[in-house]
Design a protein around this motif. Sequence first.
Motif, short mmCIF file in Angstrom:
data_model
loop_
_atom_site.label_atom_id
_atom_site.label_comp_id
_atom_site.label_asym_id
_atom_site.label_seq_id
_atom_site.Cartn_x
_atom_site.Cartn_y
_atom_site.Cartn_z
N ILE A 171 8.22 -25.41 -3.57
CA ILE A 171 7.93 -24.14 -4.23
C ILE A 171 8.61 -23.03 -3.43
O ILE A 171 8.57 -23.02 -2.20
CB ILE A 171 6.41 -23.83 -4.28
N ARG A 172 9.23 -22.10 -4.16
CA ARG A 172 9.80 -20.92 -3.51
C ARG A 172 9.30 -19.67 -4.21
O ARG A 172 8.82 -19.73 -5.34
CB ARG A 172 11.34 -20.97 -3.56
N THR A 173 9.41 -18.56 -3.53
CA THR A 173 9.12 -17.28 -4.17
C THR A 173 10.26 -16.32 -3.88
O THR A 173 11.09 -16.59 -3.01
CB THR A 173 7.77 -16.71 -3.72
N ASP A 174 10.32 -15.23 -4.63
CA ASP A 174 11.46 -14.32 -4.46
C ASP A 174 11.10 -13.13 -3.56
O ASP A 174 9.99 -13.04 -3.05
CB ASP A 174 12.03 -13.89 -5.82
N CYS A 175 12.07 -12.26 -3.36
CA CYS A 175 11.95 -11.20 -2.36
C CYS A 175 10.70 -10.35 -2.53
O CYS A 175 10.05 -10.00 -1.55
CB CYS A 175 13.20 -10.32 -2.34
N ASP A 176 10.33 -10.02 -3.76
CA ASP A 176 9.14 -9.18 -3.93
C ASP A 176 7.92 -9.98 -4.40
O ASP A 176 6.90 -9.39 -4.80
CB ASP A 176 9.43 -7.98 -4.84
N GLN A 177 8.04 -11.29 -4.32
CA GLN A 177 6.91 -12.20 -4.59
C GLN A 177 6.29 -12.00 -5.98
O GLN A 177 5.07 -12.13 -6.13
CB GLN A 177 5.83 -12.08 -3.49
N ASP A 178 7.13 -11.69 -6.97
CA ASP A 178 6.58 -11.61 -8.33
C ASP A 178 7.14 -12.71 -9.23
O ASP A 178 7.02 -12.64 -10.46
CB ASP A 178 6.78 -10.22 -8.94
N ALA A 235 8.63 -13.39 6.40
CA ALA A 235 7.78 -14.57 6.52
C ALA A 235 6.35 -14.08 6.74
O ALA A 235 6.13 -12.95 7.16
CB ALA A 235 8.24 -15.42 7.68
N GLY A 236 5.37 -14.93 6.42
CA GLY A 236 3.97 -14.54 6.65
C GLY A 236 3.09 -15.04 5.53
O GLY A 236 3.36 -16.09 4.94
N ASP A 237 2.05 -14.29 5.20
CA ASP A 237 1.14 -14.70 4.12
C ASP A 237 1.88 -14.70 2.79
O ASP A 237 2.71 -13.83 2.53
CB ASP A 237 -0.03 -13.72 4.02
N PHE A 238 1.53 -15.68 1.97
CA PHE A 238 2.02 -15.69 0.59
C PHE A 238 1.07 -14.80 -0.21
O PHE A 238 -0.11 -15.10 -0.35
CB PHE A 238 2.02 -17.12 0.06
N THR A 239 1.62 -13.70 -0.71
CA THR A 239 0.80 -12.73 -1.45
C THR A 239 1.42 -12.47 -2.82
O THR A 239 2.09 -11.46 -3.03
CB THR A 239 0.70 -11.41 -0.66
N PRO A 240 1.24 -13.42 -3.75
CA PRO A 240 1.90 -13.30 -5.05
C PRO A 240 1.50 -12.01 -5.77
O PRO A 240 0.35 -11.58 -5.72
CB PRO A 240 1.38 -14.53 -5.81
N ARG A 241 2.47 -11.42 -6.43
CA ARG A 241 2.23 -10.17 -7.17
C ARG A 241 2.06 -10.46 -8.65
O ARG A 241 3.03 -10.52 -9.40
CB ARG A 241 3.37 -9.18 -6.92
N LYS A 285 -4.22 -13.36 -0.73
CA LYS A 285 -4.42 -12.00 -0.23
C LYS A 285 -3.73 -10.99 -1.13
O LYS A 285 -2.76 -11.31 -1.81
CB LYS A 285 -3.83 -11.87 1.18
N GLU A 286 -4.21 -9.77 -1.10
CA GLU A 286 -3.57 -8.68 -1.83
C GLU A 286 -2.17 -8.43 -1.26
O GLU A 286 -1.99 -8.43 -0.04
CB GLU A 286 -4.38 -7.39 -1.67
N PRO A 287 -1.18 -8.22 -2.12
CA PRO A 287 0.17 -7.93 -1.62
C PRO A 287 0.19 -6.63 -0.83
O PRO A 287 -0.52 -5.68 -1.18
CB PRO A 287 1.00 -7.77 -2.90
N SER A 288 1.00 -6.60 0.19
CA SER A 288 1.17 -5.38 0.98
C SER A 288 1.91 -4.34 0.15
O SER A 288 2.71 -4.68 -0.72
CB SER A 288 1.99 -5.70 2.24
N THR A 289 1.65 -3.08 0.41
CA THR A 289 2.42 -2.02 -0.25
C THR A 289 3.68 -1.71 0.56
O THR A 289 4.54 -0.95 0.13
CB THR A 289 1.57 -0.73 -0.38
N ASP A 290 3.76 -2.34 1.73
CA ASP A 290 4.94 -2.19 2.58
C ASP A 290 5.97 -3.23 2.16
O ASP A 290 5.77 -4.44 2.33
CB ASP A 290 4.52 -2.39 4.04
N LYS A 291 7.07 -2.76 1.60
CA LYS A 291 8.09 -3.64 1.02
C LYS A 291 8.62 -4.65 2.05
O LYS A 291 8.83 -5.82 1.72
CB LYS A 291 9.25 -2.76 0.52
N SER A 292 8.82 -4.20 3.28
CA SER A 292 9.42 -5.10 4.27
C SER A 292 8.45 -6.23 4.64
O SER A 292 8.86 -7.34 4.94
CB SER A 292 9.87 -4.34 5.51
N GLU A 293 7.14 -5.95 4.55
CA GLU A 293 6.16 -7.01 4.81
C GLU A 293 6.20 -8.07 3.70
O GLU A 293 6.09 -9.26 3.96
CB GLU A 293 4.75 -6.43 4.88
N LEU A 294 6.39 -7.60 2.47
CA LEU A 294 6.48 -8.50 1.32
C LEU A 294 7.67 -9.44 1.43
O LEU A 294 7.63 -10.58 0.95
CB LEU A 294 6.67 -7.70 0.04
#
Lengths: 149, 149
Positions: free
Chosen positions: A89-96, A18-24, A6-15
Motif C-alpha cells: 500500500i502506498r499513499t501520495d504526498c498529501d495523503q488523500d 515519514a511518520g503517522d499515516f493520517t489519511p485525508r 489520527k487527524e491529519p496535520s494542518t502542517d503540509k510538511s508534516e503530511l
Amino acid sequence: MTLTFKEPSTDKSELEDAGDFTPRFDDRGLITAVVTDIRDGALLMVAHMNAEALALTLQTGTAHYFSRSRGKIWKKGETSGNLQTVKEIRTDCDQDAIWLMVEVAGHDATCHTGRRSCFYRTVELEDGKAFVKIADDRRHFDPDQVYGH
Amino acid sequence: MTLTFKEPSTDKSELEDAGDFTPRFDDRGLITAVVTDIRDGALLMVAHMNAEALALTLQTGTAHYFSRSRGKIWKKGETSGNLQTVKEIRTDCDQDAIWLMVEVAGHDATCHTGRRSCFYRTVELEDGKAFVKIADDRRHFDPDQVYGH
C-alpha cells in the motif's frame, strides 16, 4: 480492535514526511483508492474507501472498499471470487489517495463486466466529439453466470 | 469551441459499451484522474478534473486538472516545466474515472516535492498503528528553487 487514524496535520510538511499515516478523507468521509496488479502494474480499478474499509484492508490484507451506490462496505470479490490480496500500500504526498498493489484471485478479473480491468475503453476525439472505443474485450468470466442476473 | 459532454445514460449497459463518452462528474462537478507514465506504467499522481479541465486535456493533448485547494483550472507543470503530454486516455466501466497515460517533460518529475511520483511512501502497520515510510527519496528538482519559496 479496529484500527483508527489520527487527524491529519494542518502542517503540509508534516503530511509529506515519514511518520503517522493520517489519511485525508473528503467531506463524504471517503478517500480515493487506485488499484494495480502487482505482477505488471496494470491499472485494474479506481474505488473509494471510508475509514472502516481502509482499516479492514490494512488489518486483513484483503481489499475492502465503500460502495457509494450501495452505501456500505464492499469486500471486493465476495460474490465473484475475485478477491484482492494486498501486497503493498502506498499513499501520495498529501495523503488523500491510496494505491493498492494487489494479487487477484479467481478469474484474474476485476471488472464486473468480466474483463481484467475496468479501464477497457479508450477515449477519443472525432469530429470534435468524444467517444469511447473498446480496447479490451476479452471476458474472463460470464457476468450473468457469476452475478446471477 | 469548447468540447461539451452529453449527459450520462441512466441505462448501465449503455454506459459500459462503446459510443459517446459521457463522463460522470460527482456532485462537486469533478471526476477522478489517475496518471501513469506511458514508458513503464508507473503511477505518478491522482487528481481531479471538472468538465473544463477534461475538455482542455482532450483538445490540447496537455493535462489540465481542477485544483480543489485553489478552486481553479490547473495546467500541470506550468510553473515547474513538468508538463504532461497525454498519449492515451481511458475511462472505466461506469465512466466516473479517467486514466491518462502521459509523457512528462522537464525534470521527469510529477510530485511538487521533486520526486518522480507522488506515491513515494508505503503505508505499514506496526504494533497496531499505521505509519508512512519513505520508499523513494530521489529528488529530480529542488522545490524551493522551482516554486520560489
